[in-house]
Enzyme design. Structure first.
Site, mmCIF file in Angstrom:
data_model
loop_
_atom_site.group_PDB
_atom_site.id
_atom_site.type_symbol
_atom_site.label_atom_id
_atom_site.label_comp_id
_atom_site.label_asym_id
_atom_site.label_seq_id
_atom_site.Cartn_x
_atom_site.Cartn_y
_atom_site.Cartn_z
ATOM 1 N N GLY A 37 0.857 -1.120 -0.273
ATOM 2 C CA GLY A 37 0.059 -0.055 0.192
ATOM 3 C C GLY A 37 1.017 1.179 0.327
ATOM 4 C CG HIS A 38 3.470 3.644 2.213
ATOM 5 N ND1 HIS A 38 4.692 4.648 2.127
ATOM 6 C CD2 HIS A 38 2.737 4.963 2.639
ATOM 7 C CE1 HIS A 38 5.302 5.464 2.712
ATOM 8 N NE2 HIS A 38 3.523 6.484 3.395
ATOM 9 C CG PHE A 39 2.746 5.277 -2.262
ATOM 10 C CD1 PHE A 39 1.872 5.285 -1.453
ATOM 11 C CD2 PHE A 39 4.499 5.426 -1.014
ATOM 12 C CE1 PHE A 39 1.629 6.887 -0.529
ATOM 13 C CE2 PHE A 39 4.060 6.852 -0.809
ATOM 14 C CZ PHE A 39 2.684 6.873 -0.258
#
Lengths: 156, 96
Positions: A37-39
């Site tokens: 998610g990051h990223f």
């Protein structure tokens, strides 16, 4: 580093009670769900985890100074500067120095470097309290052994 | 040289962004000035540095929790300043 378990320090390299300083090392993992998610497609170590890494390093210094009688809980961060990106696989050197040892609290300054280059720095405040229960302390002692906490300082 | 109260009031004003005029010797740091325990750590740090002492916050908190003291004894500023003066005298230190 085991990001999902919030174990951000791999080992304590140097700890000086005389100088009130500590240096630790931590390698950013190449794989982590956090990077999904990051990223997506551009994995970066989250800045908040870099700050936590400085806090954990400072925390081990405070635990050593108080000879495992007090647990530091992160209370405040000031002047945090995230100077460059950190990517999976990079090796971080984390340093912290005591600024003030108050009654029930302490303040440190900490920084992270990667290959000699400044990554981030901050001033951190901790509340120092008794360990909430024996099992909590035991779990911290287990982590201490895993990261080469110099147990001899407890007897100095 | 500033008096203990002036130094403490200036620290509180700067640390907590409270107008200096609102801070009096009768002010209760918590009840009147709205300073919480985290902000008080910043104040304690500044006081420790300014006077070369270590405010015994853990001891004071314990005494209040045990009912052996009231918050007024430590957190009304004239009383806080009296405690600071006692600590300075005990240490043989002079205010910065």
């Amino acid at each position: 580093m085991r990001l999902e378990y919030f174990l951000l320090i791999d080992r304590i390299v140097e700890l000086s009670l005389g100088d009130h300083t500590i240096r630790t090392e931590a390698t950013v993992p190449t794989q982590s769900t956090i990077f999904e998610g990051h990223f997506p497609g551009h994995p970066l170590m989250p800045g908040v985890l870099l700050i936590e890494t400085m806090a954990q390093t400072s925390g081990w210094l405070l635990i050593a100074m108080h000879k495992f009688t007090r647990m530091p809980f992160f209370a405040a961060v000031k002047e945090a500067k995230l100077r460059t990106f950190v990517t999976p696989g990079q090796v971080l050197t984390v340093s912290a120095k005591l600024v003030h040892d108050g009654s029930g609290f302490a303040i440190t300054k900490a920084d992270i470097k990667c290959e000699g280059k400044a990554v981030c720095n901050a001033e951190l405040t901790f509340r120092l309290v008794e360990f909430p229960n024996p099992s909590f302390r035991a779990s911290m002692e287990k982590v201490a052994a895993e990261i080469a906490f110099p147990m001899e300082v407890l007897h100095g | 040289m500033s008096s203990t109260f002036d130094t403490v009031a200036n620290i509180i004003s700067e640390t907590c962004d409270i107008e200096r005029e609102k801070i009096t010797p009768e002010s209760h740091a918590i009840d009147d000035l709205g300073i919480d325990s985290l902000d008080f750590l910043d104040i304690a740090f500044a006081i420790d540095k300014a006077f070369g002492i270590k405010l015994p916050l853990e001891q004071w908190t314990q005494e209040v929790n045990d009912g052996k003291a009231t918050t007024e004894q430590y957190f009304v500023l004239k009383n806080l300043c009296a405690r600071i003066d006692e600590l300075i005298a005990a240490k043989g230190a002079a205010p910065a």
